[in-house]
Every structure is written in C-alpha cells, then in structure tokens.
Design a protein around this motif. Structure first.
Motif, short mmCIF file in Angstrom:
data_model
loop_
_atom_site.label_atom_id
_atom_site.label_comp_id
_atom_site.label_asym_id
_atom_site.label_seq_id
_atom_site.Cartn_x
_atom_site.Cartn_y
_atom_site.Cartn_z
N THR A 181 0.84 -1.19 0.00
CA THR A 181 0.00 0.00 0.00
C THR A 181 0.88 1.24 0.00
OG1 THR A 181 -1.87 1.08 1.12
CG2 THR A 181 -0.13 0.18 2.52
N GLN A 182 0.29 2.36 -0.32
CA GLN A 182 0.97 3.65 -0.26
C GLN A 182 0.51 4.40 0.98
OE1 GLN A 182 3.42 4.82 -2.48
NE2 GLN A 182 3.34 2.69 -3.19
N VAL A 183 1.44 4.87 1.78
CA VAL A 183 1.13 5.51 3.05
C VAL A 183 1.39 7.01 2.97
CG1 VAL A 183 1.91 5.74 5.45
CG2 VAL A 183 1.47 3.50 4.51
N ARG A 184 0.46 7.79 3.52
CA ARG A 184 0.63 9.23 3.68
C ARG A 184 0.60 9.50 5.18
NH1 ARG A 184 -4.37 10.38 -0.20
NH2 ARG A 184 -5.05 8.63 1.09
N PRO A 185 1.76 9.69 5.80
CA PRO A 185 1.86 9.73 7.26
C PRO A 185 0.90 10.69 7.95
CG PRO A 185 4.04 9.61 6.30
CD PRO A 185 3.09 9.82 5.16
N PHE A 186 0.88 11.95 7.55
CA PHE A 186 0.06 12.92 8.27
C PHE A 186 -1.42 12.73 7.98
CE2 PHE A 186 3.84 15.27 9.42
CZ PHE A 186 3.47 15.80 10.66
N ARG A 187 -1.76 12.49 6.74
CA ARG A 187 -3.17 12.35 6.39
C ARG A 187 -3.80 11.12 7.02
NH1 ARG A 187 -5.03 13.17 0.24
NH2 ARG A 187 -4.09 15.19 0.79
N GLU A 188 -3.05 10.02 7.08
CA GLU A 188 -3.62 8.78 7.58
C GLU A 188 -3.31 8.50 9.05
OE1 GLU A 188 -3.01 5.40 4.87
OE2 GLU A 188 -2.32 6.87 3.40
N TYR A 189 -2.09 8.89 9.48
CA TYR A 189 -1.65 8.51 10.82
C TYR A 189 -1.35 9.69 11.74
CZ TYR A 189 -1.13 3.77 9.01
OH TYR A 189 -1.36 2.54 8.45
N GLY A 190 -1.38 10.89 11.20
CA GLY A 190 -1.13 12.06 12.03
C GLY A 190 0.33 12.28 12.40
N GLY A 191 1.25 11.62 11.72
CA GLY A 191 2.66 11.82 12.02
C GLY A 191 3.49 10.58 11.75
N TRP A 192 4.68 10.55 12.35
CA TRP A 192 5.62 9.45 12.13
C TRP A 192 5.83 8.66 13.41
CZ3 TRP A 192 7.27 14.59 10.89
CH2 TRP A 192 7.17 14.91 9.53
N GLY A 193 6.32 7.43 13.25
CA GLY A 193 6.62 6.58 14.40
C GLY A 193 5.61 5.46 14.51
N TRP A 194 5.43 4.98 15.74
CA TRP A 194 4.42 3.94 16.01
C TRP A 194 3.09 4.65 16.15
CZ3 TRP A 194 5.51 -1.39 16.87
CH2 TRP A 194 4.38 -2.16 17.21
N ARG A 195 2.19 4.45 15.20
CA ARG A 195 0.98 5.26 15.13
C ARG A 195 -0.27 4.39 15.02
NH1 ARG A 195 2.64 10.30 16.26
NH2 ARG A 195 0.71 11.06 15.34
N THR A 196 -1.41 5.01 15.33
CA THR A 196 -2.71 4.40 15.11
C THR A 196 -3.51 5.32 14.21
OG1 THR A 196 -2.71 3.29 17.26
CG2 THR A 196 -4.84 3.54 16.16
N ALA A 197 -4.01 4.79 13.11
CA ALA A 197 -4.80 5.59 12.16
C ALA A 197 -6.22 5.76 12.68
CB ALA A 197 -4.80 4.92 10.78
N ALA A 214 0.48 -1.94 9.30
CA ALA A 214 1.27 -1.48 8.16
C ALA A 214 2.64 -1.04 8.65
CB ALA A 214 0.57 -0.32 7.46
N VAL A 215 3.65 -1.25 7.81
CA VAL A 215 5.00 -0.80 8.13
C VAL A 215 5.66 -0.32 6.85
CG1 VAL A 215 5.84 -3.19 7.99
CG2 VAL A 215 7.25 -1.44 9.09
N THR A 216 6.20 0.88 6.87
CA THR A 216 6.89 1.42 5.70
C THR A 216 8.28 0.78 5.63
OG1 THR A 216 7.64 3.30 7.04
CG2 THR A 216 5.66 3.61 5.74
N VAL A 217 8.52 0.04 4.56
CA VAL A 217 9.77 -0.70 4.43
C VAL A 217 10.05 -0.95 2.96
CG1 VAL A 217 8.64 -2.97 4.59
CG2 VAL A 217 11.03 -2.71 5.33
N ASP A 218 11.32 -1.04 2.59
CA ASP A 218 11.69 -1.35 1.21
C ASP A 218 11.32 -2.79 0.88
OD1 ASP A 218 12.74 1.20 0.91
OD2 ASP A 218 14.78 0.58 1.45
N ASP A 219 11.05 -3.05 -0.40
CA ASP A 219 10.69 -4.38 -0.89
C ASP A 219 9.47 -4.93 -0.17
OD1 ASP A 219 10.82 -6.69 -2.46
OD2 ASP A 219 12.10 -7.72 -1.00
N ALA A 220 8.46 -4.08 0.01
CA ALA A 220 7.22 -4.53 0.66
C ALA A 220 6.55 -5.64 -0.15
CB ALA A 220 6.27 -3.35 0.83
N ALA A 221 6.73 -5.62 -1.48
CA ALA A 221 6.13 -6.66 -2.33
C ALA A 221 6.71 -8.03 -2.00
CB ALA A 221 6.34 -6.32 -3.80
N GLY A 222 8.03 -8.10 -1.80
CA GLY A 222 8.65 -9.38 -1.44
C GLY A 222 8.16 -9.88 -0.10
N ALA A 223 8.00 -8.98 0.86
CA ALA A 223 7.51 -9.37 2.18
C ALA A 223 6.08 -9.88 2.08
CB ALA A 223 7.59 -8.18 3.13
N ALA A 224 5.23 -9.19 1.31
CA ALA A 224 3.83 -9.59 1.18
C ALA A 224 3.71 -10.97 0.53
CB ALA A 224 3.07 -8.55 0.35
#
Length: 339
Positions: free
Chosen positions: A274-290, A316-326
């Motif tokens: 998925t594509q994440v927009r930190p402020f719009r969806e989670y209100g910031g960075w770090g360990w968050r709850t949407a 959700a976790v922002t990480v490189d190669d998310a497709a391989g993990a999924a």
C-alpha cells in the motif's frame, strides 16, 4: 441459496465483538485511576487551604518569577478538569480505535499519565507556597516540571502492562487467490529481513533534542537535561525497526527491543503493498494508530507492507521491498492453514 445454521449453533463473533468489550473495560479502569490521581491532588490542596496564600502563583515567566495567580481551589479545579479532558480523549481513542492491544495499552497509559501528571504539577507547584503570606516571590524549580513529566510514566507503564494482549484468532478463510505468493517448494524454508529506519521524523526528533538541550543550558536548569536525554531514547525506539517475515509470520521490533509486535501466520488474512501518507492517515511518524484503528510503523511516505489480519485488524509498516515481504507472508499464511 444459503442454509441457516441449525438452532443452537454458536455464532462466530466479529472482530469488533471481540475487542470492543476489552477496550471498554481497559478505558474504564484506566480513566478511573487517572481521575483518582487528579481528585487526590485536589483533596491535598483542600487540606492545605489554610496554609496557602489567598492567591497562589500559577504561572512563571521565563525569568523564573511568577506572573500569574489564582485561588488554590481554582488551580485544583483546573487540574481536575484538564485531567478529565485528557482522559476522555484517550478513552475515546481506545474505544473507537482499539482493535489492537497496542492501541488499548497506549490509551490506558495515556489516561493514567494524564491524571498523574496533573496531580504532580498541582501538588508540586503549591507545596513550596505553604506557609507564605505572599506568593509573588516563589520561584518554580526546574525539577518540578521534570518530575511532573517523568514520575507519572511509572504508573502509566504499569497500566499499559496490565492491559491484556489480543486473544488468538486464527483466520478461518483461505488467503485470496489473487494475493501474491512467493513460489516455495514443499518443506522449503525462507526468511525475509529488512531494516526500517530514518525518515523525516528522525530529523524532527534531532531538532527537538537540540532545542531542549539549548533551553536547559541557557536557563542553567541542569536537571532539565534529562528531557533531551529522554527524547533521544524515545526517538531511538520509534525510528529504527527490524522487519522479519518467516514461517511464524510477521515480526516488527524496535532497535531498542521495544515496542514491537508479532502477527502469527495463521492470523494473516492477506498481505499486500500500500501507499502511506503519514500525516493524512496517521497524524505523524513513528508507532501510530490511524483513524480507522489500523496500527502502523510509519517512518516515511510511500511504499508499505499492509497486513490484514483476523478480527478486522490490520498493521502497516513502511519498508523497502514490501512486495517481497507480502508474497512470502501470504505463502506462509497458506502453509499455516494446512498444518
């Protein structure tokens, strides 16, 4: 055409029916504890009423001299009202977004910390004014605010530890056919491992540490150096994670070993990118709850691994190669259903 289940057949409970009662219980007792701290402080102020000036210092200027005053009972009522407002906010978060145990724990800790913080600030600012006829000469020690911030972390941490974790909820449906899968042979082992670090939040944290350090030095309040030290430790826990996918499922853990989470392979409904927009969806960075209750480790905008799990929960976790993990996680989820 569907056939109704025979009479007496237990109905499978939805995810909301599982976690919502847990959230209500956790928010009820943690709010009560937080309010008891605040009310206890008000009771202390009432007991001190004959020893305090008619108008106590309630605010201090940058030079350390008081520039705001109010009646002792008023400052106690303000403290209780503020604690109530913060508890209501945290309780609302826990009840509406507490699908995951981590969210319920944070909300319960927030309720307790709010009441304890206001109690510490009220008692800490009024204690030096006992026996004074005029509060205008009272100086607020820097360690009063520091103690008000740090000491409540102890009962807050205990509250978080007392909130039960999520019950085991194995997924009862197969992984969707259109979900990506890694091609694994029977019995073949595989592990996917990446580090998720940095992002804009780390830069913001560095600025916060620098500014609080500078403020402590300029005011010569050396005890306040604890604040940037605590902030630095907090940012270490929030902006460096190890992400692992293996036969057991998904494991995400901070470089400091806490916080962390584990999603068993048997509870994975579907993993995707998925594509994440930190402020719009989670209100910031770090360990968050949407807003929708999704928990995320959000370090940057862009690509993220999204794991939908049983009980209506997701992570959700922002990480490189998310497709391989999924792909690997879906394959492991398939295996878990056929054990």
């Amino acid at each position: 055409m569907t056939t109704a289940p025979p009479p007496g057949t237990p109905r499978a409970r939805s995810g909301t029916e599982v976690w919502r009662p847990r959230a209500r219980r956790a928010m009820a007792w943690s709010s009560l504890v937080g309010l008891l701290f605040a009310v206890g402080a008000a009771a202390v102020v009432w007991a001190w009423r004959d020893e305090l000036p008619a108008q106590v210092a309630s605010h201090w200027s940058g030079s350390g001299e008081p520039d705001g005053f109010m009646a002792p009972t008023t400052i106690a009522l303000v403290g209780v009202a503020t604690a109530v407002g913060l508890c209501v906010l945290f309780a609302a978060i826990g009840i509406t977004q507490g699908a995951a145990a981590s969210t319920r724990r944070i909300a319960a800790a927030g309720c307790v910390w709010s009441g304890a913080f206001m109690a510490a600030i009220v008692v800490g600012t009024l204690a030096p004014q006992r026996g004074l006829a005029d509060a205008s000469q009272v100086e607020l020690a820097g360690d009063t605010l520091l103690a008000g911030i740090l000491l409540p972390l102890v009962p807050a941490g205990i509250a978080a530890a007392l909130v039960p974790g999520d019950p085991a909820m194995p997924a009862d449906e197969p992984v969707p056919d259109d979900a990506p899968r890694a091609p694994l042979r029977d019995g073949e082992r595989a592990v996917w491992l990446r580090r998720a670090t940095g992002g804009p939040g780390l830069a913001v944290g560095a600025v916060a540490v620098a500014l609080t350090t500078l403020a402590a030095v300029l005011t010569a309040e050396w005890t306040m150096l604890v604040v940037p030290a605590v902030l630095a430790a907090l940012f270490v826990t929030m902006f460096a994670f190890t992400v692992r996918v293996d036969a057991a499922g998904l494991t995400v853990r901070s470089a400091a070993r806490w916080p962390g989470t584990h999603v068993p392979a048997g509870e994975v409904v579907r993993a995707s990118v998925t594509q994440v927009r930190p402020f719009r969806e989670y209100g910031g960075w770090g360990w968050r709850t949407a807003r929708d209750g999704r928990v995320g480790v959000v370090l940057r905008a862009g690509e993220a691994l999204l794991v939908e799990r049983s009980g209506g929960r997701s992570f959700a976790v922002t990480v490189d190669d998310a497709a391989g993990a999924a792909a690997l996680l879906n394959a492991m989820a398939d295996r878990a259903r056929h054990r």
